[in-house]
Write an enzyme that holds these catalytic residues in place. Structure first.
Site, short mmCIF file in Angstrom:
data_model
loop_
_atom_site.label_atom_id
_atom_site.label_comp_id
_atom_site.label_asym_id
_atom_site.label_seq_id
_atom_site.Cartn_x
_atom_site.Cartn_y
_atom_site.Cartn_z
CE LYS A 186 -4.40 -1.68 1.68
NZ LYS A 186 -5.48 -1.56 2.66
CE LYS A 194 -7.32 -11.62 -3.15
NZ LYS A 194 -7.06 -10.91 -1.93
CE LYS A 203 -11.67 -4.42 -1.67
NZ LYS A 203 -12.62 -4.51 -0.56
#
Ligand code: TRP
Length: 338
Positions: A116, A198, A201
Site C-alpha cells: 500500500k 488474484k 477490486k
C-alpha cells in the site's frame, strides 16, 4: 446453554466500494455455515478504510451497502452480530494499548503495508502502518478463537497472535490467541485478464474482476473477454496448470453451479470457449442476481438496517467493554469511579 460453549469467530471487511466475485466465493459465502458452529461477529471495518483517502459521502454509502450485502449473502443477524467498527469505541482504545507493545520493525515488515505504501506513495500515513494493530484489536477484543480470512490476511493474524502472546507473557493471561480459518474452496479465484494473479477490486483493469454490483450485461461482457489459453489444446475446456485462464473459469463455473470440475469438463467437451464462457456467465448471474435484488430491497429498508446495526453494536460492546476493562486493569490504569 449451548450458546455459552460455542467458540467465537470474528471477521471484517472494509467498505471500500467494490466486493468482487472472488471475495464472495472465497470468503463471504463460506461464512454462512460458520454461523451454526460458532458465535460469530461480522464487522464492517470503516476505520480501516480511512487509511487510504476516502470521499466521506461515498464511505457512508459503501458502508451501508456492505451491511446490506452481508445480509443478502446469508449473514443472519439473528444468529451473528453484524456491526460497524466505529460504533464500538473500544476498538481504537485497545489499539492504543497494543501499540505500546507492537514494534515499529514488525509493522514495517508487513507485506500489505509495503504494497500500500507503494500504491499510495503520496499518503503513507501512520494509520496505514498501524492498520494491523487495529486489526489485532478487532480480533482480541472479542477473544475470538477463529478468524475466517483470505490468504492475504494470514500475516496480520500472525501478528495478532504475536501481540496476544506478548501481552499475555508480560501482563498475565488475558487474550485468547486466535487462529486463521482459511476457506478450502474458492480462495483462489484469479483475475479474468491475468489468470495468474488474484481477482482484486483494486485492479486498474475493470475487466479483470466481476463486482457483486455488476449488471447482467457487464458480467456477460467481462466473461466473454476473459483471457483463455492459446496452447495446442486451444478450445479444449480442461482444468490444468498450463491452462490458468480456462482453469479459473472452470473454478468459477463449478462454484457457481455446484457442478464438479470433472463434470463441467465433460459437459463442455468439444463445445469451444464461446459456449463455455456464456455458460460461466449464466452460472455467475444465477448466483449474483438474487443477492443484488435482496441487497436492493434491504437498502430500501433503512429502519431494519439500523435496528440490525444497533443490536450488533450492543452485543459487541458488551464483550468489548469487558475485555478492555481487564486490559486497562492489567496494564496499571486506575478504573474510573462511576
Ligand atoms: N484487513 C482485513 C482485509 O483487508 C479486514 C479486517 C480488519 C479484518 N479487521 C479484521 C479481517 C479483523 C479479519 C479480522 O481484508
Amino acid at each position: 446453554m449451548a450458546e455459552e460453549v460455542k467458540k467465537r469467530a470474528f471477521s471484517g471487511v472494509q467498505p471500500t466500494g467494490k466486493v468482487t466475485l472472488g471475495n464472495y466465493l472465497g470468503a463471504i459465502r463460506n461464512w454462512t455455515p460458520l454461523q451454526e458452529q460458532y458465535d460469530c461477529l461480522f464487522c464492517v471495518v470503516d476505520l480501516h478504510s480511512l487509511t487510504v483517502a476516502q470521499v466521506p459521502a461515498e464511505l457512508r454509502k459503501n458502508t451501508l451497502e456492505l451491511v446490506a450485502l452481508y445480509i443478502a449473502c446469508g449473514i443472519d443477524p439473528e444468529k451473528s452480530a453484524l456491526f460497524i467498527q466505529s460504533h464500538v469505541h473500544e476498538h481504537t482504545e485497545l489499539a492504543w494499548i497494543l501499540d505500546t507493545i507492537a514494534y515499529v520493525g514488525e509493522l514495517n515488515r508487513m507485506t500489505q503495508f509495503k504494497d500500500k505504501s507503494r500504491k499510495h506513495a503520496d499518503n503513507i500515513n501512520m494509520g496505514l502502518m498501524n492498520y494491523p494493530v487495529l486489526m489485532a484489536s478487532d480480533i482480541l477484543l472479542y477473544q475470538a478463537q477463529y478468524v475466517p480470512v483470505g490468504k492475504d490476511q494470514v500475516q496480520h493474524v500472525e501478528l495478532t497472535r504475536d501481540l496476544a502472546e506478548r501481552f499475555n507473557a508480560r501482563y498475565s493471561d488475558t487474550f485468547v490467541v486466535p487462529e486463521c480459518l482459511l476457506s478450502k474452496s474458492g480462495s483462489s479465484i484469479k483475475s479474468l485478464q491475468e489468470p495468474t494473479a488474484k481477482m482484486s477490486k483494486s485492479d486498474p483493469n475493470e475487466n479483470g474482476y466481476i463486482s457483486l454490483s455488476d449488471d447482467i450485461d457487464t458480467i456477460r461482457r467481462k466473461l466473454r473477454r476473459a483471457v483463455t489459453d492459446s496452447d495446442t489444446d486451444a478450445h479444449c475446456v480442461r482444468h490444468s496448470a498450463d491452462k490458468p485462464g480456462v482453469s479459473n473459469l472452470l473454478n468459477i463455473y463449478s462454484l457457481c453451479s455446484g457442478t464438479s470440475i470433472a463434470e463441467a469438463e465433460r459437459l463442455f467437451e468439444g463445445k469451444g470457449y464461446g459456449v463455455f464462457k456464456d455458460a460461466v456467465a449464466d452460472a455467475v448471474i444465477s448466483v449474483l442476481q438474487p443477492i443484488q435484488a435482496e441487497q436492493k430491497r434491504l437498502l430500501g429498508d433503512k429502519a431494519y438496517l439500523e435496528a440490525v446495526l444497533k443490536r450488533g453494536a450492543d452485543k459487541a460492546s458488551c464483550i468489548a467493554q469487558k475485555t478492555l476493562a481487564k486490559v486497562y486493569r492489567k496494564v496499571g490504569l486506575i478504573p474510573q469511579i462511576r
